[in-house]
Design a protein around this motif. Structure first.
Motif, mmCIF file in Angstrom:
data_model
loop_
_atom_site.group_PDB
_atom_site.id
_atom_site.type_symbol
_atom_site.label_atom_id
_atom_site.label_comp_id
_atom_site.label_asym_id
_atom_site.label_seq_id
_atom_site.Cartn_x
_atom_site.Cartn_y
_atom_site.Cartn_z
ATOM 1 N N MET A 202 46.097 11.069 17.529
ATOM 2 C CA MET A 202 47.171 11.180 16.800
ATOM 3 C C MET A 202 47.207 9.893 15.854
ATOM 4 O O MET A 202 48.063 10.277 14.724
ATOM 5 N N VAL A 203 46.674 8.709 16.202
ATOM 6 C CA VAL A 203 46.798 7.637 15.217
ATOM 7 C C VAL A 203 45.921 8.009 13.806
ATOM 8 O O VAL A 203 46.485 7.753 12.946
ATOM 9 N N TRP A 204 44.735 8.573 14.175
ATOM 10 C CA TRP A 204 43.985 8.728 13.046
ATOM 11 C C TRP A 204 44.375 9.916 12.175
ATOM 12 O O TRP A 204 44.227 9.937 10.746
ATOM 13 N N LEU A 205 45.191 11.052 12.886
ATOM 14 C CA LEU A 205 45.962 12.073 12.064
ATOM 15 C C LEU A 205 46.992 11.423 11.023
ATOM 16 O O LEU A 205 46.936 11.798 10.085
ATOM 17 N N HIS A 206 47.654 10.603 11.817
ATOM 18 C CA HIS A 206 48.668 9.753 10.883
ATOM 19 C C HIS A 206 48.230 9.113 9.797
ATOM 20 O O HIS A 206 48.684 9.173 8.895
ATOM 21 N N MET A 207 46.894 8.440 10.220
ATOM 22 C CA MET A 207 46.425 7.392 8.872
ATOM 23 C C MET A 207 45.861 8.555 7.762
ATOM 24 O O MET A 207 45.792 8.158 6.512
ATOM 25 N N ALA A 208 45.466 9.580 8.183
ATOM 26 C CA ALA A 208 44.792 10.646 7.327
ATOM 27 C C ALA A 208 45.850 11.290 6.337
ATOM 28 O O ALA A 208 45.636 11.210 5.384
ATOM 29 N N TRP A 209 46.789 11.540 6.860
ATOM 30 C CA TRP A 209 48.050 11.929 6.281
ATOM 31 C C TRP A 209 48.528 10.829 5.370
ATOM 32 O O TRP A 209 48.955 11.172 4.407
ATOM 33 N N GLN A 210 48.873 9.864 5.812
ATOM 34 C CA GLN A 210 49.142 8.484 4.974
ATOM 35 C C GLN A 210 48.244 8.310 3.679
ATOM 36 O O GLN A 210 48.675 8.226 2.638
ATOM 37 N N ARG A 211 46.904 8.619 3.913
ATOM 38 C CA ARG A 211 45.959 8.482 2.952
ATOM 39 C C ARG A 211 46.003 9.498 1.902
ATOM 40 O O ARG A 211 45.507 9.422 0.683
ATOM 41 N N MET A 212 46.550 10.757 2.419
ATOM 42 C CA MET A 212 46.802 11.834 1.547
ATOM 43 C C MET A 212 48.269 11.955 0.874
ATOM 44 O O MET A 212 48.623 12.682 0.002
ATOM 45 N N GLY A 213 49.105 10.655 1.128
ATOM 46 C CA GLY A 213 50.351 10.762 0.536
ATOM 47 C C GLY A 213 51.188 11.711 1.204
ATOM 48 O O GLY A 213 52.485 11.985 0.832
#
Length: 385
Positions: A270-281
């Motif tokens: 969950m947390v890393w999915l959130h960070m991946a989304w954030q990195r993709m804007g």
């Protein structure tokens, strides 16, 4: 991984117990073993019970049948019933090492660590070359954090059964947990050579490669683990982390979502999915907000989830990381510094991000994925720890 290794190990025990059946055994016993091997535990238990109740078995045959029925109960996760059967077998045949070993497995599954350790030790006393019991006791010692003693038991198991892949796999896990990645990789290599479809060994070796920053090798192993065991979310999550560290945020998102489809949401996915989304804007995934509402965030690493969900300040996260058990304080600090660094990197503050990443790297907690991630982020930013 250690828990899953116990499941693989139980299959070996079933083969051991059923393979020791006597010639000319009653039909019910033979049919019960066939049903067990075919995966029909209810039928196996019914047939073993008929044989036990018949009164036609000798004491040694009766003990073996109790052991086999105990294995069938264990397969159904009816561990209390399994223990009762192993107790009966031991009363009939106090020297039967397999009964102690199997009872140790059942106690271990119920969280009865002291009883499990005693049973494994008694199995070894009864049969000093019993590789399976050494392997199981090593697993338990590893779980208790007694890595040096665990490795001694795995060494013993390997010396008695050098073509048995599990002790190599479990010894590799002990090496991995202590940051001895080259030794771990060497043992995973042997386990895979002995069992080429050993998915957990591929996942373990992939994890070790990722800790060394050898991401291409890690991806190749994790691909193999997923190919052989597609329903296991662990290698999917690890592969997501590796893709994240390679800068493949879309690929990481795909793996995290696949992992989340398999079982209950985990912090890692969950947390890393959130960070991946954030990195993709992309902002914050809807699933992350749902996860934050449904998860107990009062225990670490709940503070990280609260922070990313805008329910905790940076200062509060750092304070939370410094509290709690002394033994895990540096681990929590490493994790907090990495995730705070990631937050600042996403926000465009590279200087602040670098500062946090350096702090995470300086903990030297090489077994933590956050340490590896912080080191990787610094390299991508043209800096070092």
């Amino acid at each position: 991984m250690a828990i899953r290794a116990v499941f693989v190990f139980s299959v070996w025990l079933a083969v051991l117990a059923t393979g020791s059946a006597w010639a000319g055994a009653p039909e019910d016993v033979a049919a019960g073993m066939k049903a067990h091997q075919g995966g029909d535990m209810e039928e196996a238990i019914k047939l073993f019970t008929q044989a036990i109740d018949s009164g036609d078995l000798s004491p040694s045959q009766l003990a073996s049948t109790y052991i086999n029925r105990g294995l069938s109960f264990s397969k159904k996760r009816d561990y209390e019933w399994a223990i009762a059967d192993y107790d009966a077998a031991i009363r009939l045949d106090p020297k039967n090492a397999a009964a102690y070993n199997n009872r140790g497995n059942a106690h271990n599954e119920l969280g009865h660590k002291k009883q499990a350790l005693a049973d494994y030790t008694e199995a070894i006393r009864r049969a000093p070359r019993f590789a399976l019991a050494y392997n199981n006791r090593g697993n338990l010692l590893q779980e208790l954090g007694m890595f040096d003693k665990a490795v001694v038991d795995f060494d013993k198991a390997i010396s008695f059964e050098p073509r048995f892949p599990l002790p190599y796999f479990n010894r590799a896990n002990s090496h991995n947990m202590r940051g001895l990645f080259d030794l771990a990789i060497a043992d995973y290599n042997v386990a895979i050579r002995l069992e080429p479809r050993f998915s957990l060994a591929y996942a373990g070796r992939g994890n070790a490669y990722s800790r060394k920053g050898l991401f291409d090798q890690a991806i190749a192993d994790l691909d193999a683990a997923i190919r052989f065991r597609p329903y296991d979310r662990v290698p999917l999550t690890i592969r997501g982390h590796v893709k994240f560290l390679q800068g493949d945020f879309a690929g990481a998102e795909t793996d995290y979502r696949l992992a989340l489809k398999i079982g209950e949401p985990t912090f890692d996915a969950m947390v890393w999915l959130h960070m991946a989304w954030q990195r993709m804007g992309k902002g914050m995934p809807r699933e992350f907000r749902i996860y934050a509402r449904k998860t107990d965030l009062e225990v670490w690493p709940g503070a990280i989830v609260k922070f990313f969900n805008e329910r905790m300040t940076e200062e509060e996260v750092l304070k939370e990381a410094e509290s709690g058990p002394e033994a895990t304080r540096v681990d929590r600090q490493c994790e907090a510094w990495f995730y705070l660094g990631e937050h600042h990197l996403i926000a465009g503050d590279e200087a602040k991000a670098k500062d946090y990443f350096r702090k995470a790297v300086n903990t030297r907690r090489v077994t933590l994925r956050e340490y590896v991630a912080a080191r990787t982020e610094l390299a991508r930013l043209g800096s070092s720890g």
